[in-house]
Design an enzyme around this catalytic site. Structure first.
Site, PDB file in Angstrom:
ATOM      1  N   CYS A 170      35.952  43.889 -46.585  1.00 15.66           N
ATOM      2  CA  CYS A 170      35.178  44.297 -45.407  1.00 15.66           C
ATOM      3  C   CYS A 170      36.143  44.559 -44.247  1.00 15.66           C
ATOM      4  O   CYS A 170      37.009  43.734 -43.965  1.00 15.66           O
ATOM      5  CB  CYS A 170      34.220  43.202 -44.992  1.00 15.66           C
ATOM      6  SG  CYS A 170      33.239  42.578 -46.364  1.00 15.66           S
TER       7      CYS A 170
ATOM      8  N   CYS B 133      33.351  47.714 -47.502  1.00 11.62           N
ATOM      9  CA  CYS B 133      32.330  47.446 -46.490  1.00 11.62           C
ATOM     10  C   CYS B 133      32.997  47.662 -45.137  1.00 11.62           C
ATOM     11  O   CYS B 133      34.191  47.391 -44.984  1.00 11.62           O
ATOM     12  CB  CYS B 133      31.844  46.002 -46.617  1.00 11.62           C
ATOM     13  SG  CYS B 133      30.615  45.539 -45.377  1.00 11.62           S
TER      14      CYS B 133
END
Ligand code: SF4
Length: 345
Positions: A116, A147
C-alpha cells in the site's frame, strides 16, 4: 505448551451464521444491537460467520509505505501529517520510483502480499498522478497486489489508476456521518463517498474503514459500521484503526477506550461484512497481544505488517510472525506459495 500448528478450521456451516444475508441493509440500531451483545455471544457469532466465509483462516499481510509524507492541506484531527498541526513531521517530496521499488521488494521478500502506497495529499495533481501510475505499474510487475491512498479522486483519475493496474484504493470514512465534523472540517463526508463511488465505478477494489477512540459515542461506532456495510457493494478491505494519540494533534488528549469495545467493533465488522478482509491497522502496539488475539477471534484476518505505518510505529515484523505462530495462524503468503508449488508440480 505453545500450540504451533495450524488448526483445521471446520468446513461445516455453523448454525449461528446461517441466517446472515450477505447483501442485507444494516440499520444503526441493528449494529448497535450487535455491539451490545454479551461479549462471548458476539465472538461466537462473529467467529461462526468468519469460518463460513474464510475456511482457510489465513491472515493477509499488507505493508504500507509513505511515498509522500507530511505537508497535507487537510485537517484530520488524528493525523500528524496535516499542515495545520505542529507535530514535528516534515513535509517531503514524492519518493523516487527506484526507492519505492526497493521497499516493495523488501516487503514482498518478508512475506507481504499487498503493498500500500500512501501520499499525504488533499487530492493528487495531474503530474503527481502520472508519476504514481508509473510507480504502481512497476510495483505490480513485482507480483504484489497494489493499493494506494492519495486523497480525493475525480472519476477520470480513478480510471487512470485502474489503467495502471491498481488493485485497491484506500479512502477511509473515519467515523460516523454525525461525528465527522468533530474530526475534520476541510472536506465533507459526501466528498469521501464521492471518491469511493468513482473508485468503484472505475473497477478498482475498495479499501475503506475508520478509527475507533476519537471520543465518539458507541452509537457513532455503530453508525460507522452501518455506513460501511451499506456501501453497495461493501468494501473488499475494511481497516479498523485504534487511534494513535500523536502529540500535537487535536485528538492527542482523547480518553482511553475499553479494549474490549475495540474487539466488539471488529466483530460487528465481520458480521456485517462477511466477505471483507477486516484489517487490524493503526494502534496495534497499544492493543497488546492478548487483545489482538481476541480481534482475530472476532474475525480480523488482515494486519498491517512492517515496523512503521505512514508515520506512526507498528509492532516489529518478527514479533508479528511470532504472534501468528503462537496463535497457530498462517499468513496468506505461505498458503499462496504452497498453492503455487502444487500448481507447478
Ligand atoms: S489523514 Fe490523509 S488527508 Fe487527512 S491530514 Fe492526514 S494525510 Fe492529509
Amino acid at each position: 505448551m505453545m500450540n504451533t500448528t495450524t488448526p483445521n478450521l471446520p468446513q461445516a456451516v455453523p448454525s449461528a451464521a446461517s441466517d446472515e444475508d450477505d447483501s442485507k441493509t444494516w440499520s444503526v440500531q441493528a449494529v448497535q444491537g450487535l455491539l451490545d451483545m454479551p461479549l462471548l455471544d458476539l465472538l461466537h457469532k462473529a467467529q461462526s460467520i468468519h469460518r463460513l466465509h474464510w475456511p482457510q483462516g489465513d491472515i493477509e499481510l499488507a505493508t504500507l509505505l509513505s511515498v509522500k509524507t507530511g505537508g497535507c492541506a487537510e485537517n484530520c484531527g488524528y493525523c500528524p501529517q496535516s499542515l495545520a498541526f505542529d507535530t514535528g513531521v516534515k513535509a517531503g517530496k514524492l519518493m523516487d520510483k527506484a526507492q519505492v521499488l526497493d521497499a516493495a521488494r523488501s516487503a514482498r521478500d518478508a512475506g507481504a502480499t499487498r503493498f500500500c502506497m500512501g501520499a499525504a495529499w488533499r487530492a493528487p495533481n495531474a503530474r503527481d498522478l502520472e508519476k504514481m501510475t508509473d510507480i504502481i505499474a512497476a510495483v505490480k510487475d513485482l507480483g504484489l497486489q497494489t493499493c494506494a491512498t492519495l486523497g480525493m479522486l475525480q472519476a477520470g483519475q480513478a480510471r487512470q489508476l485502474k489503467d495502471a493496474g491498481l488493485d485497491y484504493y484506500n479512502h477511509n470514512l473515519d467515523t460516523a456521518p454525525d461525528y465527522y465534523d468533530q474530526v475534520v472540517t476541510t472536506r465533507s463526508y459526501q466528498d469521501r463517498l464521492d471518491t469511493l463511488s468513482h473508485v468503484r465505478a472505475a473497477g478498482i477494489k475498495v479499501c475503506c474503514g475508520g478509527i475507533i477512540g476519537m471520543g465518539e459515542a458507541p452509537m457513532h461506532r455503530a453508525a460507522l459500521i452501518a455506513q460501511l456495510a451499506n456501501l453497495s457493494p461493501y468494501p473488499e478491505s475494511v481497516p479498523i484503526n485504534h487511534l494513535v494519540r500523536v502529540p500535537g494533534t487535536p485528538l492527542a488528549a482523547s480518553a482511553d477506550i475499553d479494549p474490549l469495545d475495540f474487539v466488539r467493533v471488529i466483530a460487528a465488522a465481520r458480521i456485517t461484512m462477511p466477505r471483507a478482509r477486516v484489517r487490524l491497522s493503526a494502534g496495534r502496539e497499544q492493543l497488546g497481544e492478548a487483545v489482538q488475539a481476541l480481534c482475530f477471534l472476532a474475525g480480523a484476518n488482515s494486519i498491517f505488517y512492517g515496523d512503521k505505518l505512514l508515520v506512526t510505529g507498528n509492532p516489529d515484523a518478527d514479533r508479528d510472525m511470532q504472534l501468528l505462530r503462537r496463535l497457530g495462524l498462517k499468513p496468506l503468503h505461505t498458503q499462496m506459495r504452497a498453492h503455487e508449488k502444487a500448481a507447478d508440480a
